[in-house]
Enzyme design. Structure first.
Site, PDB file in Angstrom:
ATOM      1  CD  GLU A  50       4.595   1.184  -3.422  1.00  0.00           C
ATOM      2  OE1 GLU A  50       5.420   0.426  -3.943  1.00  0.00           O
ATOM      3  OE2 GLU A  50       3.759   1.842  -4.065  1.00  0.00           O
ATOM      4  CG  ASN A  77       2.403   7.023  -0.273  1.00  0.00           C
ATOM      5  OD1 ASN A  77       1.253   7.289   0.072  1.00  0.00           O
ATOM      6  ND2 ASN A  77       2.752   6.884  -1.543  1.00  0.00           N
ATOM      7  CG  HIS A 126      -3.091   2.610  -6.414  1.00  0.00           C
ATOM      8  ND1 HIS A 126      -3.276   3.584  -7.379  1.00  0.00           N
ATOM      9  CD2 HIS A 126      -1.924   2.911  -5.793  1.00  0.00           C
ATOM     10  CE1 HIS A 126      -2.258   4.428  -7.348  1.00  0.00           C
ATOM     11  NE2 HIS A 126      -1.425   4.046  -6.392  1.00  0.00           N
ATOM     12  CD  GLU A 144       0.636   6.607  -4.752  1.00  0.00           C
ATOM     13  OE1 GLU A 144       0.462   5.602  -5.481  1.00  0.00           O
ATOM     14  OE2 GLU A 144       1.731   6.879  -4.244  1.00  0.00           O
ATOM     15  CG  ASP A 196      -5.796   4.493  -9.373  1.00  0.00           C
ATOM     16  OD1 ASP A 196      -5.875   3.588  -8.514  1.00  0.00           O
ATOM     17  OD2 ASP A 196      -4.771   4.686 -10.056  1.00  0.00           O
TER      18      ASP A 196
END
Ligand code: G3I
Length: 351
Positions: free
Chosen positions: A158, A200, A236, A264, A266
């Site tokens: 990030e 990432n 996300h 990641e 979701d």
């Protein structure tokens, strides 16, 4: 039928059911790991240490459905080195041993980030040379301990502000300047020369100004010969808001010579969670996995948690839930079918 003939039939059926067919043809049947392997991609899941140690049903979901793991929290700085030189390897050891015991790939997560840093680092008592030394010690200890056993590392996590195009004003940036990114990557490369090293990031999965800024950063690092090997697009998502341009966006990074992956995934659903929303979420999961299959350098898709009971979502986004492919009672949801169906077709060759 003779035993030999039965063997031949079994062999042919097995070969047909695992073959990667060109074009839109489907691969009938098959387990998720078998299908992911047939496509040459990883299907991963983020794991927590306690249920991995204590919950057989949790372990079974991991081993039956996935080919790769990420430690959701256990390899983060605050857990690995809570005090300077006081390393705690118990969590990472559990994850690494489990992965090896079950022949799963491992993503290392994460080294230089603004969150989950212990107070002794976060309080910012170090000047540039001091912080550089701290960074080297941590990366060398962690990557050195597991050298050759962790396939890839999220070295830089990030690096951009939540929105916009500015590099994040984190401790590393404030103390070392923009060069912290290259320094972190070089340090990780020295510690484990075989590991694939990643930036990432979230909010960059589709196009947009933040994705463009990441692209500029990555282009510069590649041009400078810095050991950057891949981009993790966290994924996300909010239900109803999965970008349409995942493929196009990932491809431009792949064209730089980088691997890409959804790291990641979701898809959180605003409550109340309805059957209709879960059915639409199935399609969203399918689309994300298909997007990875449509980018030849996409090396995998990882979901961010084993079941809805373990997801970070309810704590961080009150009023949202049901973001993962298994519900809180360990039952598969339509989202898992979406993944399965995406993997059940041949890789397109449109690139
Ligand atoms: O460690 C404490 C424990 O001692 C205490 O008993 C417990 C009580 O709630 O809290 C524990 O801390 C939790 C921590 O995870 C464990 O390391 C925090 O409450 C919890 O908020 C924290 O959340 C994690 C979050 O990163 C921290 O930023 C999530 O589980 C984890 O899923 C999340 O993961 C991040 C990725 O690393 C980077 N990308 C975004 C993603 C989601 O935020």
């Amino acid at each position: 039928m003779s035993a030999a003939a039965v063997c031949v039939v079994v062999f042919v059926v097995a070969a047909v059911t695992t073959l990667v067919l060109p074009g839109p043809a489907r691969i009938p049947g098959g387990t998720l790991p078998g299908l992911a392997d047939a496509h040459g991609i990883k299907l991963g899941v983020a794991v927590a240490v306690d249920p991995l140690r204590e919950d057989p049903a949790y372990r079974e979901i991991v081993t039956d459905h996935y080919t790769s793991m990420t430690a959701e929290n256990a390899m983060k700085w605050v857990h690995v080195q809570p005090e300077r030189y006081a390393f705690d390897w118990s969590g990472p050891d559990t994850v690494v041993d489990f992965a090896e015991d079950h022949d799963l790939d491992l993503r290392g997560h994460t080294l230089l980030w603004h969150n989950q840093q212990p107070a002794w680092v976060a309080e910012g008592h170090y000047d540039a040379d001091g912080l550089r030394a701290v960074m080297r010690e941590h990366i060398q200890a962690l990557l050195g301990r597991y050298e050759g056993r962790i396939d890839s590392w999220d070295v830089i996590n990030e690096p951009f502000e939540d929105t916009g195009t500015d590099l994040r004003d984190n401790l590393w940036y404030r103390t070392l300047g923009e060069g912290y990114i290259a320094e972190g990557l070089w340090t990780a490369h020295e510690a484990d020369p075989e590991a694939r090293l990643y930036i990432n990031e979230f909010g960059v999965e589709g196009g947009g100004e933040k994705a463009d800024a990441l692209y500029e950063l990555a282009s510069g690092l590649v041009a400078d010969g810095v050991p950057l090997h891949g981009i993790g697009f966290q994924g996300h998502f909010v239900h109803g808001d999965v970008p349409d341009d995942l493929v196009e966006n990932m491809r431009r990074f792949a064209d730089l010579g980088l691997d890409v992956e959804i790291s990641e995934l979701d898809v959180r659903i605003p409550e109340p969670v309805t059957d209709e929303a879960l059915a639409a979420q199935e399609d969203e999961y399918r689309r994300v996995v298909e997007a990875c299959l449509d980018v030849s350098r996409c090396v995998g898709v990882s979901v961010w948690g084993v079941t809805d009971a373990h997801s970070w979502v309810p704590e961080w986004f009150p009023g949202h839930d049901a973001a993962l492919p298994f519900d809180g009672d360990d039952r598969p949801k339509p989202a898992l079918t979406g993944i399965h169906e995406a993997l059940g077709r041949g890789r397109r060759s449109a690139e």
